[in-house]
Design a protein around this motif. Structure first.
Motif, short mmCIF file in Angstrom:
data_model
loop_
_atom_site.label_atom_id
_atom_site.label_comp_id
_atom_site.label_asym_id
_atom_site.label_seq_id
_atom_site.Cartn_x
_atom_site.Cartn_y
_atom_site.Cartn_z
N UNK A 1 0.83 -1.21 0.00
CA UNK A 1 0.00 0.00 0.00
C UNK A 1 0.86 1.25 0.00
N UNK A 2 1.79 1.33 0.94
CA UNK A 2 2.50 2.60 1.09
C UNK A 2 3.72 2.47 2.01
N UNK A 3 4.45 1.38 1.87
CA UNK A 3 5.64 1.21 2.71
C UNK A 3 5.28 1.35 4.18
N UNK A 4 4.36 0.52 4.64
CA UNK A 4 3.84 0.66 5.98
C UNK A 4 4.63 -0.07 7.04
N UNK A 5 3.95 -0.93 7.80
CA UNK A 5 4.55 -1.59 8.96
C UNK A 5 5.88 -2.29 8.65
N UNK A 6 6.05 -2.98 7.50
CA UNK A 6 7.31 -3.67 7.25
C UNK A 6 8.53 -2.77 7.17
N UNK B 1 6.51 4.16 -3.10
CA UNK B 1 5.35 3.95 -2.25
C UNK B 1 5.22 4.91 -1.10
N UNK B 2 6.20 5.81 -0.93
CA UNK B 2 6.13 6.76 0.19
C UNK B 2 4.95 7.70 0.03
N UNK B 3 4.13 7.81 1.08
CA UNK B 3 2.95 8.67 1.08
C UNK B 3 3.30 10.05 1.64
N UNK B 4 2.63 11.07 1.11
CA UNK B 4 2.76 12.41 1.66
C UNK B 4 1.40 13.01 2.02
N UNK B 5 0.34 12.28 1.78
CA UNK B 5 -0.98 12.79 2.13
C UNK B 5 -2.01 12.41 1.09
N UNK C 1 2.24 17.52 1.63
CA UNK C 1 1.09 17.05 0.85
C UNK C 1 1.54 17.02 -0.60
N UNK C 2 1.73 15.81 -1.11
CA UNK C 2 2.25 15.65 -2.45
C UNK C 2 1.89 14.26 -2.94
N UNK C 3 2.05 14.01 -4.26
CA UNK C 3 1.72 12.66 -4.77
C UNK C 3 2.61 11.59 -4.15
N UNK C 4 2.11 10.37 -4.16
CA UNK C 4 2.86 9.23 -3.66
C UNK C 4 4.10 9.01 -4.53
N UNK C 5 5.24 8.73 -3.89
CA UNK C 5 6.48 8.51 -4.62
C UNK C 5 6.49 7.13 -5.27
N UNK C 6 7.45 6.94 -6.18
CA UNK C 6 7.52 5.68 -6.92
C UNK C 6 7.75 4.49 -6.00
N UNK D 1 6.86 11.39 6.58
CA UNK D 1 7.31 10.00 6.44
C UNK D 1 8.56 9.69 7.26
N UNK D 2 8.66 8.42 7.68
CA UNK D 2 9.87 7.81 8.24
C UNK D 2 10.48 8.61 9.38
#
Length: 987
Positions: free
Chosen positions: A375-380, A498-502, A491-496, A459-460
């Motif tokens: 989804x978005x580089x989450x828990x793992x 998977x990093x989310x910004x909003x 607040x920006x698009x998701x990176x390649x 993020x991170x």
């Protein structure tokens, strides 16, 4: 369908009644003089006495609140007035305001509410964790102000003449009518409330005008009343959103050198032996990681295969929340009455209500624990730095690196509009034969035109932690960064990678209820001891629900727009919350400013993602046609020194429920519809024995039904054609059926005083719950194209859809299952202290206690759908929503000028969900609570009254716990105390 001609006799009866009324006008003036007006209830003690007389003279077990007993209790709405009734407990919604009631442990879906004789349904919205939108049969009392009604009756036993459909109770609400008053009456009231947490004040206004006249055509009366209030409630606290095993969503990032690397190497995301992502090194502490894995293993997993376990539970999205809800409640009622003579009467009751609420939530939260890697580089990607578990196995402290921190803003707007008309009348055709009729419609529309959510991420972040060791309810959340600094969020698009910004999410919802009732009744007095009654009715109930979502994450802030320009500061958070180290300030989404940059509510192509996903809509409905016929006899006989009275009868009802939905079958919206019919014969017996010294002994027995929830009936479905799995509503559900028994003794030991003790039992024969099972697809009422993936015609085109009579699929749905017993007892005391000397005789006490116990076998899991029924995993527990113990206490004082009372209402802990340990939790519970209110008033003149009230004096919190052993905190919020100053004028 039997009784299909219901409307015809009703229409004929109305015409006949109108003709006889016209004839009766000739002698109306003389006859009308003999009408005895009702006594006007003017004080709290007098209203208690009037309600007690109604209870005493009833045949079944009925509890009543009358006149100023309603208006003078320190209550925000009807539900909070009803919680004073024995066996009635309150379910509170957002902001702590009473929303629904449970009766003898049975939740709101098992209780029917009638307004002026017509069943009504009102639905309101709520936060997701408090149930979101009410899509069921439960009545939301928060829509109405208590001042609009002059009596409320809770009927706990069945009677053949009373509509079926209730397993808990039938609640009758009645608005005022002009003949309730002796003559012209005008009252005007105003209040100003203040909440200790929101620091906001709000007005509340009420007015009533009633008059009656002697005219050439008889007595005529007219009444209009109105109530309007605004209220701002602030709610603050902690939410886990959900509690998930450490193994869920791919588990946590494993330490350097671990035997099994988690996550596995992925060059696209920058995952290798030393990193869990680009710029995300493996920093898990080996000892802390292994500690988590060992607790995970206690539930069946292994270090090598943690996904097999279900332990080491972490909050999915640990967060603080501030909610500010603005309520606006407006109600109108009107009544016209015409009484040509003592033998005839026509009533027209009109009612409308509008309840608006706008809830603005702001969260500061750790979002990674609820995300997968895909989804978005989450828990793992998150590393476990430190961990601690308490003696019950609760993961009460954790520190992590590489956690996304989010600030979130949500604006939810709801509007409920209620309309009702009821036309009723009666005519004594002879001295022994009487007829009455009723016809009416109630409508309730709930609109959710705006649910806008905007999220900004950081993020991170390293050094993020939660800590419950000092307070199990409100943890210390350390976000590892300065959460007051807007520049640290983006607040920006998701990176390649998977990093989310909003992102932003929207929704539109509309739920509509329309209930029509037509009833005709006859009674014939055989002799002084026996009266026969019969009647027939038709009810048409219609429910529809439409939901459409939108949302996206592809927007970029325009040049010159900084994060600080679309954010604001939350300040002063946590006052009175009780936690240590709670963040008192954080940078929050300013939704108004954000909408000024991107109007995500335009639902248009110019703002990517804002358009509604029509293929993803939920569009469903249920239409019920209920025909009923009853026959019963009212009797009264003396057997020696004992006077017996009561009734015996049977009610027959036929229900035809047509359920329909639009189903998304691989990109095509396909209609589905199913009709299910069932019949019920419902006997009812009520007996009251009047013993010497004003002792009454009551016994009641009967059969009852409670119809399925609308959402469980609709054939809306989620289909996985590849795995032949269907999650679906069940249009063929039968109602919940039960046999009920009541025994109660009442002693009216002094004037206007009563003590009672009663026992009850409900033997529930059928229940409704969710299971997984195998079924033939053609039995589901769904078009074949749904399972085939589209591409065929169901109307005879080419190619035609084949019939699939033998195709078996795995079906997840609600089904009828065996029920179980519900037993309990009630004690009730109404004690004016009139036996005391002097001023002490003005005191009085109201007290009641209810204990309920139930045993329902919940089917919690089907490990293999092919196994036999005796291999189902089950769990025995109480009814959901049942508090085993509830009690109320009111101490009051009243003289000619001054009145005061303090009230306490308690309900013990109850179940919110039965989870069956499928995901490592057995139950979700709601902690017990005690709410204390007070009210004082002074009559400056006979017309002018001043009052002061206090609500929720102890600032009682709302807490949800997860799992009976661990008792992890799922939710903990409080809403402050409310004080109300008011004045009323009446003449």
């Amino acid at each position: 369908m039997f009784l299909s001609t219901t409307r015809t006799p009703i229409a004929l009866a109305v015409l006949t009644l109108a003709a006889s009324l016209a004839q009766a006008q000739q002698n109306s003036a003389d006859a009308a003089d003999n009408v005895v007006s009702q006594v006007n209830v003017t004080g709290f003690r007098a209203s208690l006495n009037s309600a007690l007389n109604t209870k005493k003279n009833s045949d079944g077990i009925v509890d009543v609140i009358k006149a100023e007993d309603v208006a003078k209790f320190p209550d925000a709405n009807l539900a909070e007035s009803l919680q004073r009734v024995p066996g009635v407990s309150l379910t509170r919604g957002d902001g702590g305001e009473g929303k629904q009631i449970t009766v003898r442990g049975l939740n709101a879906g098992f209780t029917r509410v009638r307004i002026n004789g017509i069943e009504g349904v009102t639905a309101t919205g709520a936060s997701d964790i408090n149930g979101s939108t009410n899509r069921g049969r439960g009545f939301d009392f928060s829509v109405f102000a208590a001042e609009l009604f002059n009596s409320m009756a809770v009927r706990k036993t069945s009677e053949a003449a009373v509509e079926e459909g209730s397993l808990g109770a039938t609640v009758d609400l009645r608005t005022a009518r002009p003949f309730d008053f002796k003559g012209r009456t005008f009252s005007l009231g105003g209040q100003e409330s203040y909440n200790s947490l929101s620091k906001k004040s709000a007005p509340r206004l009420t007015a009533l005008l009633s008059d009656r006249w002697d005219t050439p055509i008889g007595k005529v009366g007219a009444l209009v009343s109105a109530a309007h209030s605004r209220r701002t409630i602030q709610e603050e606290g902690y939410e886990a959103v959900e509690l998930l095993s450490a193994s869920v969503d791919g588990g946590f990032c494993s330490p350097l050198g671990a035997a099994v690397q988690n996550p596995a190497s992925n060059t696209v995301k920058g995952i290798d032996a030393a990193n869990c992502g680009f710029g995300v090194p493996r920093t898990s502490s080996t000892s802390a990681y292994n500690d988590v894995m060992s607790h995970l293993n206690n539930y069946g997993g292994t270090v090598a295969n943690p996904a097999a376990g279900s332990g080491a539970f972490a909050p999915r999205i640990p967060r603080y929340r501030r909610s500010i809800t603005e309520y606006e409640r407006t109600g109108l009622s009107g009544a016209l009455q015409w009484r040509p003579d003592t033998k005839s009467e026509i009533n027209l009751d009109l009612m409308g209500g509008k309840f608006d609420n706008k809830r603005y939530d702001n969260y500061i939260e750790m979002i990674s624990f609820g995300r997968t890697l895909a989804q978005s580089n989450g828990k793992p990607q998150s590393s476990i730095v430190e961990a601690h578990f308490d003696q019950n196995g609760s993961w009460d402290y954790g520190k992590f690196n590489a956690v996304d921190v989010r600030t979130e803003g949500l604006l939810d707007k709801y509007s409920t509009l209620f309309k009702q008309y009821v036309l009723s009348g009666r005519r004594d055709l002879t001295d022994r034969l009487k007829v009455d009729f009723m016809t009416g419609t109630s409508k309730s529309d709930l609109d959710n035109p705006m649910r806008a959510t905007v999220q900004f991420d950081a993020p991170n972040v390293n050094g993020v932690s939660w800590d419950f060791r000092q307070n199990r309810n409100v943890p210390t959340l350390n976000f590892g960064m300065d959460v007051t600094n807007p520049a640290l969020f983006s607040f920006a698009p998701q990176e390649a990678d998977g990093t989310f910004h909003g992102q932003f999410v929207g929704r539109y919802l509309h739920t509509k209820n329309k209930l029509q009732t037509h009833a005709l009744n006859f009674s014939y007095e055989v002799n002084d001891n026996l009266n026969l009654r019969t009647g027939l009715s038709r009810r048409d109930n219609n429910w529809t629900n439409v939901e459409i979502a939108s949302g996206g994450n592809g927007l970029t802030l325009p040049a010159g727009v900084s994060m600080s320009s679309i954010m604001r500061q939350i300040t002063g958070f946590g006052n009175g919350l009780g936690g240590s180290g709670v963040a008192s300030n954080w940078a929050a989404v300013d939704l108004d400013k954000f909408l000024g940059v991107y109007n995500i509510e335009c639902h248009c192509s110019t703002v990517p993602g804002s358009s509604y996903n029509l293929l993803g809509q939920v569009n469903r409905g249920v239409e019920e046609k209920i025909d009923a016929l009853y026959l019963m006899g009212d009797f009264k006989y003396d057997v020696g020194p004992v006077a017996l009275r009561g009734n015996l009868g049977v009610r027959a009802a036929e229900t035809a429920a047509t359920s329909f939905a639009l189903i998304n079958a691989n990109g095509t919206l396909t209609p589905a519809s199913t009709t299910h019919k069932y019949r019920d014969a419902l006997p009812a017996f009520n007996l009251t024995a009047q013993l010497p010294k004003d002792v009454l002994l009551r016994f009641s027995a009967g059969k009852t039904v409670a119809r399925p929830e609308y959402t469980d009936l609709t054939p809306s479905a989620t289909i996985l054609a590849q795995t032949q799995t269907v999650t679906i509503g069940n249009p063929n559900l039968d109602p919940i059926r039960a046999k009920t028994y009541d025994l109660q003794a009442e002693w009216y030991y002094a004037k206007n005083a009563m003590v009672s003790l009663g026992a009850f039992r409900k033997q529930i024969g059928t229940f409704i719950q969710g299971v997984s099972e195998r079924a033939v697809f053609s039995s589901l009422g769904l078009p074949n194209s749904v399972l085939l993936g589209g591409g065929c015609s169901i109307t005879g085109g080419t190619p035609a859809c084949p019939t699939l009579p033998d195709t078996e699929v795995v079906v997840n749905r609600k089904v009828n299952t065996p029920g179980g017993p519900l037993t309990g007892f009630e004690a009730n005391l109404q004690a004016p202290f009139s036996f005391l000397p002097g001023v002490w005789s003005n005191f009085g006490l109201l007290a009641n206690y209810t204990h309920v116990d139930s045993k329902i076998t919940y089917i919690t899991r089907v490990d293999n759908p092919l196994t036999s029924a005796n291999e189902l995993l089950t769990q025995t527990a109480n009814f959901i929503g049942l508090s085993p113990n509830a009690h109320n206490l009111t101490l009051y004082y009243e003289d000619a000028k001054f009145s005061a009372r303090v009230s306490a209402a308690h309900r013990s802990s109850y179940l919110l969900n039965v989870l069956g340990n499928v995901a490592g939790h057995d139950l979700t519970t709601v902690d017990g609570s005690t709410n204390v209110d007070f009210s004082v008033s002074y009559n400056v003149t006979p017309e002018l009254r001043l009052s002061f009230e206090g609500q929720n004096l102890t600032d009682t919190p709302l807490r949800y716990g997860r799992d009976s052993k661990r008792n992890d905190t799922l939710l903990y919020v409080h809403s402050g105390r409310t004080f109300v100053l008011g004045a009323s004028y009446k003449f």
